[in-house]
Design an enzyme around this catalytic site. Structure first.
Site: not given
Length: 466
Positions: A203, A303-304, A346
């Site tokens: 990933d 993602n974040e 996460y």
């Protein structure tokens, strides 16, 4: 004169209103859009038949996008399934509709209809390979040789990939190595030179590919050659057939939304030197912001965004604003602002729900909050979040974007987050829904448990008793 003739005679002499003049056009077939006709979304109204210009409610028997064309007077394609509500330009009842906003961030589309197409045949491809993994050398060489020799494509790789001693010492790979186009991260801009991307690894390779494109992202084809592989659905065994299908445009795609992050920091008497005007895949702000004593960097995050307390032993205190309004103060180890793609990373480990990538949303998840009632929340895509240190915070905070670019946040600094208008188109093996649930089952072992034993049939028990 008969009654019918009299009626016809007087009807011809009556003055006609404009509305009456338009009646013949209502029942006829419209050849073009009229000035007063409202827009009708094909995805939302594909299940309505048209009789004399009026929609008749009722879903047709055929629900497949590949079904044969319907009879005259009906829609050719019919809606299959959708994970979202109506599109923003649909109507509600005979007169109500949503006011169209020119600042629309994203258009919601039926996931079953998201297919890849090319305006021109692709000629250049970026190959992203996981570094420091010897097991990827053979797949990397096979893929690059196939793309150059069989497909006659221009292959881009990062310069440090070809500096691997195993590639430098391979004489058989020498002729292919000379054909590569190389670039350096943070120095060379390749955003307008790449037609599509192929990732070899886990990933992390997909996150890295996303960071290279601060604007529009080419389609990404990710092969599972890493440890987890939640975002990499393709297997490398039959890569020739799969790559050929992608080049021909025969593939489904899932549009993974990204976050546009703006980090505003006070210069505090020193400036950060940046090569070629770019700092760690971030875009520098205008000179006006620099003259005001602020340094502004913008990032595209897949993602974040994680704001945590860093090395300090004190709890972090950060204020979270939504569209300019203070919604809460996070007191704990930190807070995670994630996309639906990042909800399985996460955020999932911190107790958040997992969201399908097609859902337009932003998730806010606290990290070990000092409150039992602080639960993760989901807010609509397009809102603007702003995170700052609370005035009473004892220590500074740290921010990281997709696990990289970690930097300290002090009093007076701010982080603005909203949905980016540049999603990452990830190519699917089958379709967005099937691939996602397959990854949940294979990678995260979602809802995997030992089956409960069933009761024996009553008839079987009676036979045993007899």
């Amino acid at each position: 004169m008969s009654l019918n003739e009299m009626d016809q005679h007087f009807s011809d002499r009556r003055p006609r209103s404009p509305a009456m003049e338009m009646e013949p056009e209502k029942v006829g077939v419209r050849k073009g859009p009229s000035a007063d006709s409202s827009y009708r979304c094909a995805a939302c109204h594909g299940d309505e038949d048209t009789v004399l210009g009026r929609p008749v409610r009722g879903r047709a028997k055929s629900r497949s996008l590949s079904a044969a064309p319907a009879l005259a007077g009906t829609k050719e394609f019919r809606r299959t399934r959708s994970l979202h509500g109506p599109c923003p330009v649909t109507t509600f009842g005979p007169k109500a509709r949503v006011l169209q906003n020119p600042q629309t961030v994203m258009h919601i589309q039926d996931p079953a209809s998201q297919r890849l197409t090319w305006s021109k045949s692709p000629k250049s491809v970026l190959v992203v390979r996981k570094i420091r993994d010897a097991s990827l050398l053979r797949p990397f060489k096979q893929l690059c040789a196939y793309l150059m020799e069989e497909k006659d494509m221009v292959v881009y790789v990062e310069k440090k990939v070809l500096e691997d001693p195993a590639i430098v010492g391979d004489d058989s790979f020498g002729p292919v190595k000379k054909k590569f186009c190389t670039f350096r991260e943070d120095y060379d801009d390749i955003s307008n030179q790449i037609d599509f991307i192929i990732c070899l690894g886990g990933d992390g390779t997909l996150l890295y590919a996303s960071s290279l494109f601060q604007g529009s992202v080419p389609p990404v084809m990710a092969f599972h050659l890493g440890s987890l592989g939640f975002l990499t659905p393709f297997n490398f065994e039959n890569f020739q057939t799969q790559v050929t299908q992608v080049i021909q445009g025969n593939a489904a795609v899932v549009l993974r939304s990204r976050l546009k992050v703006k980090v505003v920091k006070e210069l505090r008497g020193k400036k950060t030197a940046t090569p070629n005007g770019v700092s760690e895949n971030g875009v520098l702000a205008s000179d006006r912001d620099a003259e005001a004593g602020k340094q502004v960097l913008q990032y595209q995050v897949l993602n974040e965004v994680v704001i945590d307390r860093g090395p300090s032993s004190y709890l972090s205190n950060v204020d979270v604003y939504l569209d300019g309004h203070l919604i809460t103060t996070v007191q704990g180890d930190g807070v995670i602002v994630s996309t639906p793609t990042g909800s399985t990373a996460y955020a999932a480990a911190a107790g958040a729900s997992m969201i399908h990538p097609n859902v337009p949303a932003i998730m806010i998840t606290p990290i070990c909050p000092h409150s039992l009632s602080f639960r993760p929340i989901v807010v609509p895509a397009g809102v603007e979040l702003k995170i700052m240190l609370s005035p009473e915070a004892r220590n500074t905070a740290w921010v990281s974007l997709d696990g990289r670019k970690r930097q300290e946040i002090r009093h007076g600094d701010s982080i603005s987050i909203t949905t980016s208008c540049y999603p990452l188109p990830s190519i699917c093996v089958r379709d967005p829904v099937s691939d996602w649930f397959e990854s949940l089952a294979q990678c995260l072992h979602w809802n995997v448990r030992k089956r409960q034993a069933h009761f024996a049939d009553e008839e079987a028990e009676e036979e045993e008793e007899d």
